[in-house]
Design a protein around this motif. Structure first.
Motif, mmCIF file in Angstrom:
data_model
loop_
_atom_site.group_PDB
_atom_site.id
_atom_site.type_symbol
_atom_site.label_atom_id
_atom_site.label_comp_id
_atom_site.label_asym_id
_atom_site.label_seq_id
_atom_site.Cartn_x
_atom_site.Cartn_y
_atom_site.Cartn_z
ATOM 1 N N LYS A 1 0.834 -1.198 0.000
ATOM 2 C CA LYS A 1 0.000 0.000 0.000
ATOM 3 C C LYS A 1 0.877 1.260 0.000
ATOM 4 C CE LYS A 1 -3.505 2.470 2.630
ATOM 5 N NZ LYS A 1 -4.283 2.520 3.871
ATOM 6 N N THR A 2 1.860 1.295 0.885
ATOM 7 C CA THR A 2 2.757 2.448 0.950
ATOM 8 C C THR A 2 3.640 2.512 -0.292
ATOM 9 O OG1 THR A 2 2.728 2.298 3.357
ATOM 10 C CG2 THR A 2 4.466 3.635 2.390
ATOM 11 N N ALA A 3 4.059 1.349 -0.795
ATOM 12 C CA ALA A 3 4.857 1.317 -2.024
ATOM 13 C C ALA A 3 4.067 1.926 -3.175
ATOM 14 C CB ALA A 3 5.269 -0.115 -2.354
ATOM 15 N N SER A 4 2.797 1.560 -3.275
ATOM 16 C CA SER A 4 1.932 2.098 -4.325
ATOM 17 C C SER A 4 1.777 3.604 -4.185
ATOM 18 C CB SER A 4 0.564 1.416 -4.270
ATOM 19 O OG SER A 4 -0.314 1.998 -5.200
ATOM 20 N N HIS A 5 1.629 4.053 -2.956
ATOM 21 C CA HIS A 5 1.488 5.486 -2.694
ATOM 22 C C HIS A 5 2.718 6.251 -3.201
ATOM 23 C CE1 HIS A 5 0.489 9.171 -0.544
ATOM 24 N NE2 HIS A 5 1.693 9.144 -0.016
ATOM 25 N N HIS A 6 3.905 5.777 -2.847
ATOM 26 C CA HIS A 6 5.133 6.449 -3.274
ATOM 27 C C HIS A 6 5.337 6.350 -4.786
ATOM 28 C CE1 HIS A 6 6.908 7.915 0.428
ATOM 29 N NE2 HIS A 6 6.430 6.829 1.016
ATOM 30 N N ALA A 7 4.962 5.225 -5.371
ATOM 31 C CA ALA A 7 5.079 5.083 -6.828
ATOM 32 C C ALA A 7 4.163 6.077 -7.529
ATOM 33 C CB ALA A 7 4.726 3.655 -7.246
ATOM 34 N N HIS A 8 2.990 6.278 -6.984
ATOM 35 C CA HIS A 8 2.040 7.230 -7.569
ATOM 36 C C HIS A 8 2.584 8.661 -7.481
ATOM 37 C CE1 HIS A 8 -1.920 8.440 -8.952
ATOM 38 N NE2 HIS A 8 -1.913 9.381 -8.027
ATOM 39 N N ILE A 9 3.151 9.011 -6.349
ATOM 40 C CA ILE A 9 3.749 10.345 -6.188
ATOM 41 C C ILE A 9 4.921 10.502 -7.154
ATOM 42 C CG2 ILE A 9 5.000 11.868 -4.610
ATOM 43 C CD1 ILE A 9 3.297 10.630 -2.339
ATOM 44 N N ALA A 10 5.738 9.479 -7.288
ATOM 45 C CA ALA A 10 6.875 9.527 -8.214
ATOM 46 C C ALA A 10 6.393 9.775 -9.637
ATOM 47 C CB ALA A 10 7.672 8.223 -8.143
#
Length: 99
Positions: free
Chosen positions: A64-73
């Motif tokens: 979930k957090t990985a997806s969040h950071h990937a989206h911001i990136a």
């Protein structure tokens, strides 16, 4: 959170991001090519930081957090490309096309 809910949450964030992108595009029209290049570099650096965070969280199983950071990136990458494009357009306007 299920994949479907996570997908919908990311879509919701994308809609908010799109609104922000439109506002920022209006504000950046008066920047010089040099300023656009500087902004592009800053966004690329931010994207790299978030990709590194996404990789760490993915490795630890926190998807979930990985997806969040990937989206911001991804958002930072989009902004960087917009600044690159604006810099190129300004070169043509200021210096004309070279043959």
């Amino acid at each position: 959170m299920s994949k479907g809910r996570l997908y919908l949450e990311n879509i919701r964030k994308s809609v908010n991001f799109t609104s922000f992108t439109q506002k920022e595009s209006q504000m950046t029209q008066d920047l010089s090519p040099q300023e656009h290049h500087q902004k592009a570099a800053e966004h690329h650096e931010h994207a790299a930081e978030h990709h590194k965070e996404a990789a760490k969280h993915h490795a630890s199983g926190d998807h979930k957090t990985a997806s969040h950071h990937a989206h911001i990136a991804h958002g930072h990458s989009v902004h960087a490309r917009e600044h690159e494009e604006e810099a190129s357009k300004k070169y043509v306007v200021l210096h004309g096309q070279k043959k």
